[in-house]
Motif scaffolding. Structure first.
Motif, PDB file in Angstrom:
ATOM      1  N   VAL A   1       0.800  -1.383   0.037  1.00 13.32           N
ATOM      2  CA  VAL A   1      -0.224  -0.275   0.588  1.00 13.32           C
ATOM      3  C   VAL A   1       1.260   1.346   0.648  1.00 13.32           C
ATOM      4  N   ARG A   2       2.192   1.080   0.851  1.00 14.28           N
ATOM      5  CA  ARG A   2       2.706   2.512   1.073  1.00 14.28           C
ATOM      6  C   ARG A   2       3.412   2.835  -1.222  1.00 14.28           C
ATOM      7  N   GLY A   3       4.039   1.789  -0.874  1.00 14.93           N
ATOM      8  CA  GLY A   3       4.124   1.726  -3.002  1.00 14.93           C
ATOM      9  C   GLY A   3       3.289   2.576  -3.663  1.00 14.93           C
ATOM     10  N   VAL A   4       2.557   1.994  -3.502  1.00 15.80           N
ATOM     11  CA  VAL A   4       1.353   2.388  -4.155  1.00 15.80           C
ATOM     12  C   VAL A   4       0.626   3.611  -3.920  1.00 15.80           C
ATOM     13  N   ALA A   5       0.782   4.187  -2.307  1.00 13.59           N
ATOM     14  CA  ALA A   5       0.608   5.967  -2.051  1.00 13.59           C
ATOM     15  C   ALA A   5       1.238   6.418  -2.755  1.00 13.59           C
ATOM     16  N   ASP A   6       2.961   6.249  -2.786  1.00  9.75           N
ATOM     17  CA  ASP A   6       3.628   6.755  -3.351  1.00  9.75           C
ATOM     18  C   ASP A   6       4.430   7.070  -4.833  1.00  9.75           C
ATOM     19  N   GLN A   7       3.327   5.492  -5.696  1.00 13.31           N
ATOM     20  CA  GLN A   7       3.232   6.047  -7.309  1.00 13.31           C
ATOM     21  C   GLN A   7       2.555   7.145  -7.467  1.00 13.31           C
ATOM     22  N   VAL A   8       0.998   7.053  -6.759  1.00 16.97           N
ATOM     23  CA  VAL A   8       0.088   8.091  -6.986  1.00 16.97           C
ATOM     24  C   VAL A   8       0.518   9.408  -6.542  1.00 16.97           C
ATOM     25  N   LYS A   9       1.315   9.526  -5.651  1.00 20.31           N
ATOM     26  CA  LYS A   9       2.003  10.832  -5.201  1.00 20.31           C
ATOM     27  C   LYS A   9       2.900  11.695  -6.419  1.00 20.31           C
ATOM     28  N   ARG A  10       3.876  10.532  -7.318  1.00 16.88           N
ATOM     29  CA  ARG A  10       4.570  11.321  -7.690  1.00 16.88           C
ATOM     30  C   ARG A  10       3.699  11.350  -9.177  1.00 16.88           C
ATOM     31  N   ASP A  11       2.775  10.463  -9.461  1.00 15.17           N
ATOM     32  CA  ASP A  11       2.039  10.837 -11.050  1.00 15.17           C
ATOM     33  C   ASP A  11       1.602  11.645 -10.518  1.00 15.17           C
ATOM     34  N   ALA A  12       0.703  12.302  -9.683  1.00 16.72           N
ATOM     35  CA  ALA A  12       0.306  13.638  -9.185  1.00 16.72           C
ATOM     36  C   ALA A  12       0.818  14.564  -9.464  1.00 16.72           C
ATOM     37  N   GLN A  13       2.017  14.787  -9.278  1.00 18.78           N
ATOM     38  CA  GLN A  13       3.268  15.217  -9.278  1.00 18.78           C
ATOM     39  C   GLN A  13       3.855  16.007 -10.223  1.00 18.78           C
TER      40      GLN A  13
ATOM     41  N   ALA B   1       1.492  14.714 -12.660  1.00 20.66           N
ATOM     42  CA  ALA B   1       1.400  15.834 -13.545  1.00 20.66           C
ATOM     43  C   ALA B   1       0.522  17.512 -13.375  1.00 20.66           C
ATOM     44  N   ALA B   2       0.889  17.423 -12.373  1.00 20.28           N
ATOM     45  CA  ALA B   2       0.730  19.357 -11.983  1.00 20.28           C
ATOM     46  C   ALA B   2       1.548  19.724 -12.519  1.00 20.28           C
ATOM     47  N   SER B   3       3.153  19.564 -12.074  1.00 23.11           N
ATOM     48  CA  SER B   3       4.108  20.316 -12.750  1.00 23.11           C
ATOM     49  C   SER B   3       3.994  19.980 -14.339  1.00 23.11           C
ATOM     50  N   ALA B   4       3.440  19.145 -15.663  1.00 28.60           N
ATOM     51  CA  ALA B   4       3.220  18.821 -16.794  1.00 28.60           C
ATOM     52  C   ALA B   4       2.036  20.279 -17.296  1.00 28.60           C
ATOM     53  N   ALA B   5       0.877  20.369 -16.310  1.00 27.96           N
ATOM     54  CA  ALA B   5      -0.501  21.058 -16.421  1.00 27.96           C
ATOM     55  C   ALA B   5       0.224  22.254 -16.076  1.00 27.96           C
ATOM     56  N   ASN B   6       1.076  22.974 -15.267  1.00 30.86           N
ATOM     57  CA  ASN B   6       1.820  23.973 -15.459  1.00 30.86           C
ATOM     58  C   ASN B   6       2.901  24.378 -16.200  1.00 30.86           C
ATOM     59  N   ASN B   7       3.691  23.595 -16.863  1.00 29.55           N
ATOM     60  CA  ASN B   7       4.659  23.965 -17.605  1.00 29.55           C
ATOM     61  C   ASN B   7       3.644  24.246 -19.029  1.00 29.55           C
ATOM     62  N   SER B   8       2.402  23.473 -19.171  1.00 29.70           N
ATOM     63  CA  SER B   8       2.003  23.673 -20.036  1.00 29.70           C
ATOM     64  C   SER B   8       0.648  24.987 -20.158  1.00 29.70           C
ATOM     65  N   VAL B   9       0.614  25.606 -19.146  1.00 28.45           N
ATOM     66  CA  VAL B   9       0.156  26.782 -18.715  1.00 28.45           C
ATOM     67  C   VAL B   9       0.631  28.148 -18.994  1.00 28.45           C
ATOM     68  N   ARG B  10       1.901  27.691 -18.360  1.00 30.85           N
ATOM     69  CA  ARG B  10       3.060  29.154 -18.678  1.00 30.85           C
ATOM     70  C   ARG B  10       3.396  29.143 -19.957  1.00 30.85           C
ATOM     71  N   GLY B  11       3.321  28.669 -21.197  1.00 32.07           N
ATOM     72  CA  GLY B  11       3.449  28.506 -22.422  1.00 32.07           C
ATOM     73  C   GLY B  11       2.420  29.147 -23.186  1.00 32.07           C
ATOM     74  N   ALA B  12       1.208  28.492 -22.591  1.00 33.99           N
ATOM     75  CA  ALA B  12       0.370  28.876 -23.734  1.00 33.99           C
ATOM     76  C   ALA B  12       0.171  30.932 -22.950  1.00 33.99           C
ATOM     77  N   THR B  13       0.457  31.121 -22.424  1.00 30.99           N
ATOM     78  CA  THR B  13       0.098  32.292 -21.467  1.00 30.99           C
ATOM     79  C   THR B  13       1.299  33.353 -22.023  1.00 30.99           C
ATOM     80  N   SER B  14       2.377  32.500 -22.039  1.00 32.52           N
ATOM     81  CA  SER B  14       3.629  33.508 -23.134  1.00 32.52           C
ATOM     82  C   SER B  14       3.457  33.140 -24.270  1.00 32.52           C
ATOM     83  N   SER B  15       2.491  32.924 -25.176  1.00 37.11           N
ATOM     84  CA  SER B  15       2.520  32.671 -26.320  1.00 37.11           C
ATOM     85  C   SER B  15       1.527  33.769 -26.779  1.00 37.11           C
ATOM     86  N   THR B  16       0.520  34.434 -25.978  1.00 33.30           N
ATOM     87  CA  THR B  16      -0.556  34.812 -26.265  1.00 33.30           C
ATOM     88  C   THR B  16      -0.343  36.096 -26.199  1.00 33.30           C
ATOM     89  N   SER B  17      -0.723  36.946 -27.137  1.00 31.63           N
ATOM     90  CA  SER B  17      -0.097  38.463 -27.036  1.00 31.63           C
ATOM     91  C   SER B  17      -0.891  38.790 -25.361  1.00 31.63           C
TER      92      SER B  17
END
Length: 141
Positions: free
Chosen positions: A95-107, A109-125
């Motif tokens: 259970v601890r291993g699965v919880a750690d893996q879910v936490k890493r996947d969530a982190q 996904a969050a960093s990928a979403a932040n990077n895509s939002v930053r890229g989209a806002t910087s490219s628009t005028s």
């Protein structure tokens, strides 16, 4: 057990509350009755642990009267305790291993979403400022 955790102000507040509740005439008797009661309770606890120690043939402390501690210390050997914990330890590790893996996947996904939002806002005028349209009571009627 003592008054190590009570400071001067706290002790003064306790005395003042005692004066307000019991009054100056009955406060000394109330204190002495309280001290006698504590002594009697401690003596009863010592007698109970002494009787249990004699009956079981082992040395029992007051902390040992908690059921889990009592079983662990006096009825189970270390090997028995390890054998009881072994199946649950494997499940806990899984259970601890699965919880750690879910936490890493969530982190990730969050960093990928932040990077895509930053890229989209910087490219628009920058948006042009337009006056805000406000609805008033006259518009509704």
């Amino acid at each position: 057990m003592g008054l190590d955790n009570i400071g001067g102000w706290e002790f003064l507040v306790i005395i003042l509350v005692g004066l307000f509740i019991f009054g100056p005439d009955r406060l000394p008797k109330a204190i002495s009755d309280g001290v006698k009661m504590l002594r009697n309770i401690r003596q009863m606890a010592r007698n109970a642990t002494g009787d249990l120690s004699k009956e079981l043939g082992t040395d029992i402390q007051l902390e040992d009267l908690h059921p889990k501690t009592f079983l662990r210390k006096h009825l189970l050997s270390e090997e028995d305790e390890a054998a009881l914990r072994k199946p649950l330890q494997g499940i806990y590790d899984d259970v601890r291993g699965v919880a750690d893996q879910v936490k890493r996947d969530a982190q990730d996904a969050a960093s990928a979403a932040n990077n895509s939002v930053r890229g989209a806002t910087s490219s628009t005028s920058a948006p042009t400022s337009q006056p805000a349209v406000r609805a008033s009571w006259d518009d509704v009627t």
